[in-house]
Design an enzyme around this catalytic site. Structure first.
Site, PDB file in Angstrom:
ATOM      1  N   GLY A  46       9.361   4.810   5.307  1.00 18.58           N
ATOM      2  CA  GLY A  46       9.702   3.730   4.373  1.00 18.58           C
ATOM      3  C   GLY A  46       8.882   2.335   4.935  1.00 18.58           C
ATOM      4  N   GLU A 101      10.861  -1.473  10.859  1.00 22.22           N
ATOM      5  CA  GLU A 101      11.634  -0.574   9.965  1.00 22.22           C
ATOM      6  C   GLU A 101      11.654  -1.302   8.453  1.00 22.22           C
ATOM      7  OE1 GLU A 101      12.977   1.896   9.118  1.00 22.22           O
ATOM      8  OE2 GLU A 101      15.116   2.101   9.788  1.00 22.22           O
ATOM      9  N   ASP A 102      11.798  -0.362   7.659  1.00 19.89           N
ATOM     10  CA  ASP A 102      12.058  -1.046   6.428  1.00 19.89           C
ATOM     11  C   ASP A 102      13.428  -1.850   6.114  1.00 19.89           C
ATOM     12  OD1 ASP A 102      13.492   1.473   6.375  1.00 19.89           O
ATOM     13  OD2 ASP A 102      12.676   2.293   4.486  1.00 19.89           O
ATOM     14  N   ASP A 105      20.458  -0.979   7.437  1.00 17.77           N
ATOM     15  CA  ASP A 105      21.431  -0.544   6.638  1.00 17.77           C
ATOM     16  C   ASP A 105      22.871  -0.466   7.584  1.00 17.77           C
ATOM     17  OD1 ASP A 105      22.623  -0.051   3.990  1.00 17.77           O
ATOM     18  OD2 ASP A 105      22.548   2.111   4.487  1.00 17.77           O
ATOM     19  N   LYS A 133      20.740  -5.500   5.250  1.00 17.76           N
ATOM     20  CA  LYS A 133      21.847  -5.516   4.540  1.00 17.76           C
ATOM     21  C   LYS A 133      23.053  -5.415   5.542  1.00 17.76           C
ATOM     22  CE  LYS A 133      20.382  -2.035   1.075  1.00 17.76           C
ATOM     23  NZ  LYS A 133      20.937  -0.666   0.721  1.00 17.76           N
ATOM     24  N   PHE A 154      21.137  -0.677  -3.891  1.00 18.33           N
ATOM     25  CA  PHE A 154      20.050   0.296  -3.582  1.00 18.33           C
ATOM     26  C   PHE A 154      18.572  -0.247  -3.886  1.00 18.33           C
ATOM     27  CE2 PHE A 154      17.517   4.002  -3.368  1.00 18.33           C
ATOM     28  CZ  PHE A 154      17.901   4.571  -2.081  1.00 18.33           C
ATOM     29  N   VAL A 155      17.834  -0.469  -3.155  1.00 16.27           N
ATOM     30  CA  VAL A 155      16.512  -1.049  -3.503  1.00 16.27           C
ATOM     31  C   VAL A 155      15.361  -0.078  -3.344  1.00 16.27           C
ATOM     32  CG1 VAL A 155      16.985  -3.482  -3.009  1.00 16.27           C
ATOM     33  CG2 VAL A 155      16.158  -1.932  -1.107  1.00 16.27           C
ATOM     34  N   ASP A 161      11.917   4.305  -1.092  1.00 13.65           N
ATOM     35  CA  ASP A 161      11.757   5.132  -2.162  1.00 13.65           C
ATOM     36  C   ASP A 161      13.405   5.452  -2.623  1.00 13.65           C
ATOM     37  OD1 ASP A 161      12.819   6.432   0.322  1.00 13.65           O
ATOM     38  OD2 ASP A 161      13.121   8.355  -1.023  1.00 13.65           O
ATOM     39  N   ARG A 167       7.735   4.447  -4.496  1.00 14.25           N
ATOM     40  CA  ARG A 167       7.237   3.829  -3.086  1.00 14.25           C
ATOM     41  C   ARG A 167       6.099   2.906  -3.314  1.00 14.25           C
ATOM     42  NH1 ARG A 167       9.519   6.185   1.680  1.00 14.25           N
ATOM     43  NH2 ARG A 167      10.164   8.461   1.294  1.00 14.25           N
TER      44      ARG A 167
HETATM   45  P1  IMP Z   1      20.553   3.075   8.613  1.00 18.26           P
HETATM   46  O1  IMP Z   1      20.729   4.034   9.565  1.00 18.26           O
HETATM   47  O2  IMP Z   1      21.789   3.315   7.836  1.00 18.26           O
HETATM   48  O3  IMP Z   1      20.563   1.634   9.059  1.00 18.26           O
HETATM   49  O4  IMP Z   1      19.547   3.480   7.558  1.00 18.26           O
HETATM   50  C1  IMP Z   1      18.318   2.985   7.251  1.00 18.26           C
HETATM   51  C2  IMP Z   1      17.613   3.841   6.442  1.00 18.26           C
HETATM   52  O5  IMP Z   1      18.285   4.018   5.366  1.00 18.26           O
HETATM   53  C3  IMP Z   1      16.454   2.989   5.930  1.00 18.26           C
HETATM   54  O6  IMP Z   1      15.234   3.095   6.770  1.00 18.26           O
HETATM   55  C4  IMP Z   1      16.271   3.606   4.734  1.00 18.26           C
HETATM   56  O7  IMP Z   1      15.428   4.610   4.806  1.00 18.26           O
HETATM   57  C5  IMP Z   1      17.448   4.174   4.226  1.00 18.26           C
HETATM   58  N1  IMP Z   1      17.912   3.167   3.413  1.00 18.26           N
HETATM   59  C6  IMP Z   1      18.918   2.074   3.445  1.00 18.26           C
HETATM   60  N2  IMP Z   1      19.141   1.536   2.195  1.00 18.26           N
HETATM   61  C7  IMP Z   1      18.368   1.861   1.408  1.00 18.26           C
HETATM   62  C8  IMP Z   1      17.965   1.562   0.173  1.00 18.26           C
HETATM   63  O8  IMP Z   1      18.547   0.245  -0.336  1.00 18.26           O
HETATM   64  N3  IMP Z   1      16.877   2.203  -0.564  1.00 18.26           N
HETATM   65  C9  IMP Z   1      16.167   3.154   0.167  1.00 18.26           C
HETATM   66  N4  IMP Z   1      16.639   3.293   1.354  1.00 18.26           N
HETATM   67  C10 IMP Z   1      17.447   2.778   2.133  1.00 18.26           C
HETATM   68 MG    MG Z   2      13.786   4.900   6.797  1.00 19.18          MG
END
Ligand code: IMP
Ligand code: MG
Length: 179
Positions: A46, A101-102, A105, A133, A154-155, A161, A167
């Site tokens: 991402g 990082e993208d 979450d 987020k 969800f983005v 993606d 993407r």
């Molecule tokens: P975390 O471990 O829950 O913080 O996960 C983060 C990862 O989940 C990000 O690097 C994304 O790959 C994926 N992710 C979280 N939210 C989204 C979203 O809204 N769209 C797409 N991928 C997401």
């Molecule tokens: Mg990711």
């Protein structure tokens, strides 16, 4: 619900992203000024667009490396395991590191990666995430730089993606399912 039909509502324009990336790069360049080399670690997949734009705006000697993770686990449990599918190639002991990082979450991915990289004794380790987020956070982890704070939607786009699609959108959009 059938998840095959969806539209994408623009949330952050390509122009806004470019302006913010420039600001972030200025702050990061200032913080690491004088470094002999900054190792930029992008989390695949991402962050690939973000890292490409950000790295080109950095006024520093830079090395680019990548790590790929996958998360899995029981969705009814809050603790999730993160697996390293691909580790970085370079050594980071005694070096300056920027993790890119993208989206932050729940925070599990970043938390896992940062603990792993810190165990290798970098000189300094900072985190830059394009999107945050905060309302979704399950572990206490904060990035040093955030591009944009967004609501719990969800983005896609700008590297991010939905089921490996979208993407290549030049902006960030929210996915909305339709009949
Ligand atoms: P975390 O471990 O829950 O913080 O996960 C983060 C990862 O989940 C990000 O690097 C994304 O790959 C994926 N992710 C979280 N939210 C989204 C979203 O809204 N769209 C797409 N991928 C997401
Ligand atoms: Mg990711």
């Amino acid at each position: 619900m059938d998840h095959s039909n969806y539209v994408i509502d623009e949330m952050i324009s390509a122009k806004s992203i470019a302006a913010r990336v420039e600001e972030l790069a200025k702050e990061i360049s200032a913080l690491f000024e004088g470094t002999d080399k900054l190792i930029v670690v992008g989390l695949l997949r991402g962050s690939f667009v973000f890292i490409a734009d950000l790295a080109r705006e950095l006024d520093l000697p830079v090395e680019i490396d990548f790590m790929e993770t996958s998360s899995y686990g029981n969705s009814t449990e809050s603790s999730r395991e993160v697996r390293i599918l691909k580790d970085i190639r370079g050594e980071i002991e005694g070096r300056d590191v920027l993790v890119v990082e993208d989206i932050v979450d729940t925070g599990h991915t970043l938390n896992h990666v940062v603990h792993l990289l810190k165990s290798r004794n970098p000189k300094r380790l900072k985190i830059c995430a394009l999107l945050d987020k905060p309302s979704r956070r399950e572990v206490d982890i904060a990035a040093d730089w955030i591009g944009f704070e967004i609501p719990d939607k969800f983005v896609v786009g700008y590297g991010i993606d939905y089921a490996q699609r979208n993407r290549n959108l030049d902006h960030i959009g929210a996915v909305r399912f339709v009949e």
